[in-house]
Design an enzyme around this catalytic site. Structure first.
Site, PDB file in Angstrom:
ATOM      1  N   ASN A  61      14.392  -1.182  -4.987  1.00 51.31           N
ATOM      2  CA  ASN A  61      13.267  -0.272  -5.226  1.00 51.31           C
ATOM      3  C   ASN A  61      13.732   1.166  -5.042  1.00 51.31           C
ATOM      4  O   ASN A  61      14.544   1.472  -4.153  1.00 51.31           O
ATOM      5  CB  ASN A  61      12.052  -0.606  -4.358  1.00 51.31           C
ATOM      6  CG  ASN A  61      12.318  -0.660  -2.881  1.00 51.31           C
ATOM      7  OD1 ASN A  61      13.403  -1.011  -2.446  1.00 51.31           O
ATOM      8  ND2 ASN A  61      11.321  -0.320  -2.079  1.00 51.31           N
ATOM      9  N   GLU A  63      12.115   4.874  -4.712  1.00 46.02           N
ATOM     10  CA  GLU A  63      10.867   5.606  -4.511  1.00 46.02           C
ATOM     11  C   GLU A  63      11.019   7.078  -4.874  1.00 46.02           C
ATOM     12  O   GLU A  63      12.125   7.557  -5.134  1.00 46.02           O
ATOM     13  CB  GLU A  63      10.402   5.406  -3.063  1.00 46.02           C
ATOM     14  CG  GLU A  63      10.110   3.938  -2.797  1.00 46.02           C
ATOM     15  CD  GLU A  63       9.482   3.658  -1.442  1.00 46.02           C
ATOM     16  OE1 GLU A  63       9.416   4.577  -0.604  1.00 46.02           O
ATOM     17  OE2 GLU A  63       9.046   2.514  -1.251  1.00 46.02           O
ATOM     18  N   CYS A  72       9.839  -0.609  -8.622  1.00 44.07           N
ATOM     19  CA  CYS A  72      10.168  -1.782  -7.807  1.00 44.07           C
ATOM     20  C   CYS A  72      11.573  -2.299  -8.124  1.00 44.07           C
ATOM     21  O   CYS A  72      12.116  -2.077  -9.218  1.00 44.07           O
ATOM     22  CB  CYS A  72       9.196  -2.912  -8.095  1.00 44.07           C
ATOM     23  SG  CYS A  72       7.493  -2.602  -7.613  1.00 44.07           S
ATOM     24  N   GLU A  74      12.510  -5.335  -8.745  1.00 49.83           N
ATOM     25  CA  GLU A  74      12.573  -6.319  -9.836  1.00 49.83           C
ATOM     26  C   GLU A  74      12.736  -5.617 -11.177  1.00 49.83           C
ATOM     27  O   GLU A  74      13.508  -6.045 -12.038  1.00 49.83           O
ATOM     28  CB  GLU A  74      11.293  -7.162  -9.864  1.00 49.83           C
ATOM     29  CG  GLU A  74      11.086  -8.033  -8.650  1.00 49.83           C
ATOM     30  CD  GLU A  74      10.345  -7.339  -7.513  1.00 49.83           C
ATOM     31  OE1 GLU A  74      10.482  -6.101  -7.363  1.00 49.83           O
ATOM     32  OE2 GLU A  74       9.630  -8.034  -6.775  1.00 49.83           O
ATOM     33  N   CYS A 112       4.992  -7.739  -7.309  1.00 50.93           N
ATOM     34  CA  CYS A 112       3.735  -7.115  -7.725  1.00 50.93           C
ATOM     35  C   CYS A 112       3.387  -7.529  -9.154  1.00 50.93           C
ATOM     36  O   CYS A 112       4.223  -8.063  -9.896  1.00 50.93           O
ATOM     37  CB  CYS A 112       3.820  -5.595  -7.596  1.00 50.93           C
ATOM     38  SG  CYS A 112       4.614  -4.778  -8.986  1.00 50.93           S
ATOM     39  N   CYS A 115       5.579  -6.112 -12.052  1.00 51.35           N
ATOM     40  CA  CYS A 115       6.896  -6.768 -12.139  1.00 51.35           C
ATOM     41  C   CYS A 115       6.769  -8.153 -12.753  1.00 51.35           C
ATOM     42  O   CYS A 115       7.625  -8.583 -13.525  1.00 51.35           O
ATOM     43  CB  CYS A 115       7.549  -6.844 -10.770  1.00 51.35           C
ATOM     44  SG  CYS A 115       8.125  -5.233 -10.200  1.00 51.35           S
TER      45      CYS A 115
HETATM   46  N1  THU Z   1       8.219  -3.224  -4.059  1.00 51.19           N
HETATM   47  C1  THU Z   1       9.217  -3.825  -4.754  1.00 51.19           C
HETATM   48  O1  THU Z   1      10.278  -3.232  -4.988  1.00 51.19           O
HETATM   49  N2  THU Z   1       9.020  -5.082  -5.176  1.00 51.19           N
HETATM   50  C2  THU Z   1       7.932  -5.834  -4.876  1.00 51.19           C
HETATM   51  O2  THU Z   1       7.879  -6.982  -5.286  1.00 51.19           O
HETATM   52  C3  THU Z   1       6.845  -5.285  -4.077  1.00 51.19           C
HETATM   53  C4  THU Z   1       6.950  -3.842  -3.772  1.00 51.19           C
HETATM   54  C5  THU Z   1       8.455  -1.883  -3.543  1.00 51.19           C
HETATM   55  C6  THU Z   1       7.681  -0.788  -4.183  1.00 51.19           C
HETATM   56  C7  THU Z   1       7.698   0.258  -3.093  1.00 51.19           C
HETATM   57  O3  THU Z   1       8.915   0.974  -3.153  1.00 51.19           O
HETATM   58  C8  THU Z   1       7.705  -0.555  -1.822  1.00 51.19           C
HETATM   59  O4  THU Z   1       8.140  -1.849  -2.174  1.00 51.19           O
HETATM   60  C9  THU Z   1       6.350  -0.638  -1.127  1.00 51.19           C
HETATM   61  O5  THU Z   1       5.382  -1.067  -2.013  1.00 51.19           O
END
Ligand code: THU
Length: 160
Positions: A61, A63, A72, A74, A112, A115
């Site tokens: 991920n 940000e 994310c 994925e 999520c 994804c």
């Molecule tokens: N996130 C992911 O990378 N994958 C997921 O399946 C759930 C959430 C990340 C997004 C964000 O950077 C952090 O987790 C918190 O939501």
């Protein structure tokens, strides 16, 4: 009135029960969490995709101070895999996550909705089932394809 019950099937493995190659992929996802850029959520997610040519691609991920601009693990992984190897089906995707204390989640990480939609597109694009491994320290969920993560899904066929 009719009622429809949609069931999904998944298997729950202990780490030691996984095949050597699945363990390798889960390890790659776990290691990838260390390369996550998550200064806001402190939630580090790693994903690892095994392609049809055997190559493993990982992602994390990413940000951003403008929160919605982040992505994310994925999707960074699948978009990178599909950008680098547009002819290679993604056969398996493993996902792992660590919380703000740096500890891997006990329960399998649930991807999520966005994804899941991208996973579905990847599966359809290559017309090849993409097996999913959701890592948790107390169990690893295995889904045979993306359908189990996204019942009643929207794809290109809905527009025909
Ligand atoms: N996130 C992911 O990378 N994958 C997921 O399946 C759930 C959430 C990340 C997004 C964000 O950077 C952090 O987790 C918190 O939501």
């Amino acid at each position: 009135m009719k009622e429809l019950n949609i069931q999904i099937a998944l298997k729950i493995y202990e780490y030691e029960e996984l095949s050597v190659s699945d363990r390798e992929l889960v390890n790659a996802a776990r290691e990838a969490t260390g390369r996550s850029y998550a200064p806001y959520s402190h939630f580090s997610v790693g994903a690892a995709a095994r392609l049809a040519n055997g190559i493993i691609v990982t992602g994390t991920n990413q940000e951003n101070a403008a929160y919605p601009s982040g992505l994310c693990a994925e999707r960074t992984t699948l978009f990178y895999a599909n950008s680098q190897y547009p002819e290679q089906a993604v056969e398996i995707l493993a996902i792992a996550a660590r919380n703000e204390r740096g500890v891997f989640l006990d329960a399998p990480i649930p991807p999520c909705g966005a994804c899941r939609q991208v996973m579905l597109e990847t599966e359809k694009r290559f017309n090849h089932p993409m097996r999913i491994l959701l890592y948790g320290t107390k169990g690893i969920y295995e889904l045979k394809n993306v359908g189990g993560l996204l019942p009643l899904s929207f794809d290109a066929s809905a527009m025909e």
